[in-house]
Motif scaffolding. Structure first.
Motif, PDB file in Angstrom:
ATOM      1  N   UNK A 271       0.808  -1.214   0.000  1.00  0.00           N
ATOM      2  CA  UNK A 271       0.000   0.000   0.000  1.00  0.00           C
ATOM      3  C   UNK A 271       0.846   1.270   0.000  1.00  0.00           C
ATOM      4  N   UNK A 272       2.152   1.134   0.280  1.00  0.00           N
ATOM      5  CA  UNK A 272       3.064   2.286   0.143  1.00  0.00           C
ATOM      6  C   UNK A 272       3.513   2.293  -1.314  1.00  0.00           C
ATOM      7  N   UNK A 273       2.945   3.161  -2.100  1.00  0.00           N
ATOM      8  CA  UNK A 273       3.153   3.133  -3.551  1.00  0.00           C
ATOM      9  C   UNK A 273       4.200   4.131  -4.038  1.00  0.00           C
ATOM     10  N   UNK A 274       4.521   5.138  -3.240  1.00  0.00           N
ATOM     11  CA  UNK A 274       5.508   6.141  -3.647  1.00  0.00           C
ATOM     12  C   UNK A 274       6.912   5.527  -3.611  1.00  0.00           C
ATOM     13  N   UNK A 275       7.586   5.509  -4.754  1.00  0.00           N
ATOM     14  CA  UNK A 275       8.903   4.859  -4.851  1.00  0.00           C
ATOM     15  C   UNK A 275       9.935   5.511  -3.947  1.00  0.00           C
TER      16      UNK A 275
ATOM     17  N   UNK B  97      12.375   4.284   3.384  1.00  0.00           N
ATOM     18  CA  UNK B  97      12.063   3.391   4.492  1.00  0.00           C
ATOM     19  C   UNK B  97      12.949   2.153   4.468  1.00  0.00           C
ATOM     20  N   UNK B  98      13.170   1.594   3.290  1.00  0.00           N
ATOM     21  CA  UNK B  98      14.032   0.413   3.192  1.00  0.00           C
ATOM     22  C   UNK B  98      15.437   0.725   3.685  1.00  0.00           C
TER      23      UNK B  98
ATOM     24  N   UNK C 105       4.050   3.319   8.498  1.00  0.00           N
ATOM     25  CA  UNK C 105       5.429   3.816   8.592  1.00  0.00           C
ATOM     26  C   UNK C 105       5.746   4.899   7.574  1.00  0.00           C
ATOM     27  N   UNK C 106       4.905   5.080   6.570  1.00  0.00           N
ATOM     28  CA  UNK C 106       5.249   6.027   5.511  1.00  0.00           C
ATOM     29  C   UNK C 106       5.348   7.468   6.012  1.00  0.00           C
ATOM     30  N   UNK C 107       4.730   7.770   7.142  1.00  0.00           N
ATOM     31  CA  UNK C 107       4.836   9.119   7.706  1.00  0.00           C
ATOM     32  C   UNK C 107       5.683   9.139   8.978  1.00  0.00           C
TER      33      UNK C 107
END
Length: 480
Positions: free
Chosen positions: A136-140, A146-147, A166-168
């Motif tokens: 669901x985290x689609x922004x590359x 994050x990785x 975690x995206x924010x």
């Protein structure tokens, strides 16, 4: 998108959580306080009760009412083996398992040995390798950031999943969450060494904490709690994993019930109903049976330019509301939907597309077949637990869950047959007939002459006594 999370725990016997967005109830969770049933996420040191070769599975004692079910596909050590389970396992062996699906009235809990421990931003998978990230985290750019961040901080021996929340998150938030779940796992390993089998090694957090960890929407969501002790626990959890989120937490102190204050009590209560009204005047009914969920769509007072247009409009509204109700009520398994008949294939495709789009916004997996020639749509939906309303309700003690009960007149006739059966095998001087008040009333109003004839033929006296604690179909005959 801003959401309002309402946590009602003031009464002390249950926790109810409502998520409201744009004045609409979009999520509902319920849990009984001090419920000792195994919950999804609980980890047990278990003992194998039996090895079932026909099912290719283990039955495992986790200390519940029923043995848990552990299929081969959920056994980590047999990932690449095709040999029979009896070659590796026997009754009495112990192993650690985690609950995947809660036990129901008919089945024990579904278990796995692929143990995972979730945090707010990360999931620890101790027996896997590498780092995975939510689809669901689609922004590359976000994915790569994050990785890189997580890769630098996590131990290589463990696998991790980066969650959507975690995206924010900031790096400090991720680090706190990592330390939090590793501490839990280390405690679990120590407890495993000493604990007998079966015993609980790790108890999943209660609903109030799980909502923060798993379901708290991103954005400027506000959390309102109406019970001080629950508020303090939630605040302590937030301060440990992400202190800045604790600012969103608010204690509700007013005397008006929380759900009433924010206008969601009626929406929550409606989840127990069969009928759901649609905007255009139609409605749908939802019936839950042993084998499936049955849904019927009716046009009601809906009116379009043509019969076909009326059917299309009603069905489009119905499938959107159906997807919402499946989510709110947490219904799964086989679902059969009897739609309003549509002659045009293009209209059937529109309805299928609308339902598919609505279901894809939910995380549960589903399979959907095309609408058939009878106007019936068949689908299946992933079922993670027994259903949000199951612990909130109980089977009707009068109809045993059928939805219909035998009439008092029929119960009264059955009581007289039971009395005659009793008198055919015994000769008392008299009997006392204990009946539910509604059945006794039906007996006196409709069968007084029949009762008198039985008394005359058997030369006995029959006293009828009322007992409201009895089920209507229960008859007690006491000799005098």
């Amino acid at each position: 998108m801003s959401s309002l999370v309402l946590v009602n725990a003031r009464e002390g016997t249950e926790i109810r959580v409502a998520v409201v967005r744009n004045d609409t109830l979009v999520d509902f969770f319920y849990e009984r306080v001090r419920s000792y049933r195994p919950r999804v996420g609980d980890i047990y040191k278990a003992r194998i009760s039996s090895v079932d070769r026909s099912l290719d599975a283990l039955f495992v004692d986790i200390g519940g009412e029923r043995d848990g079910f552990l299929p081969r596909a959920h056994i980590r050590t047999l990932q690449n083996s095709r040999q029979p389970l009896t070659k590796f396992f026997r009754s009495g062996q112990t192993l650690n398992v985690q609950v995947v699906r809660e036990e129901s009235a008919q089945k024990g809990a579904l278990l796995t040995t692929y143990i995972s421990i979730p945090g707010r931003y990360l999931v620890l998978c101790p027996f896997e390798e590498g780092i995975k990230i939510s689809r669901k985290i689609t922004n590359d750019r976000v994915r790569q950031r994050l990785m890189n961040v997580v890769k630098d901080m996590v131990p290589e021996a463990y696998g991790f999943v980066i969650r959507t929340a975690a995206q924010e998150a900031r790096k400090a938030d991720l680090a706190r969450d990592l330390q939090f779940i590793i501490r839990i796992y280390n405690r679990l390993k120590e407890k495993t060494k000493k604990a007998p089998a079966p015993s609980l090694l790790y108890s999943e957090s209660d609903l109030a904490i799980r909502v923060i960890r798993d379901f708290l929407p991103s954005g400027n969501s506000r959390i309102v709690v109406d019970e001080p002790a629950t508020y303090e626990r939630m605040k302590a959890f937030l301060e440990e994993i992400s202190p800045r989120l604790s600012k969103r937490l608010q204690l509700y102190k007013e005397t008006t019930p929380l759900f009433d204050e924010f206008g969601v009590e009626s929406a929550v209560e409606s989840l127990m109903g069969r009928r759901i009204d649609l905007p255009s005047g139609g409605w749908l009914t939802i019936d839950i049976t042993e084998g499936m969920v049955c849904v019927d769509v009716n046009t009601g007072s809906a009116k379009g330019e043509t019969t076909e247009q009326t059917a299309l409009q009603t069905n489009l509204e119905a499938v959107v509301e159906l997807a919402r109700q499946l989510h709110l009520r947490d219904l799964g398994g086989l679902i059969v939907v009897d739609l309003v008949d549509m002659k045009q294939r293009s209209n059937r495709k529109k309805v299928e597309s609308r339902l598919r789009k609505a279901l894809r916004q939910q995380k549960e997996r589903f399979t959907m077949l095309p609408i058939n020639s009878l106007g019936v749509l068949v689908m299946s939906r992933q079922k993670r637990r027994e259903g949000a309303l199951v612990p909130w309700s109980e089977k009707c003690r009068f109809c045993d869950g059928l939805g219909y009960s035998v009439s008092p007149v029929s119960h009264a006739a059955a009581a007289l047959r039971q009395l005659q059966r009793y008198l055919a095998n015994s000769q008392p001087r008299g009997v006392r007939l204990l009946l539910h008040p509604a059945v006794a009333e039906a007996l006196f109003n409709n069968m007084r002459k029949t009762l008198a004839r039985i008394e005359q033929q058997s030369s006995i006296t029959v006293e009828v006594s009322l007992d409201s604690s009895l089920k209507p179909g229960t008859v007690q005959i006491v000799p005098l």
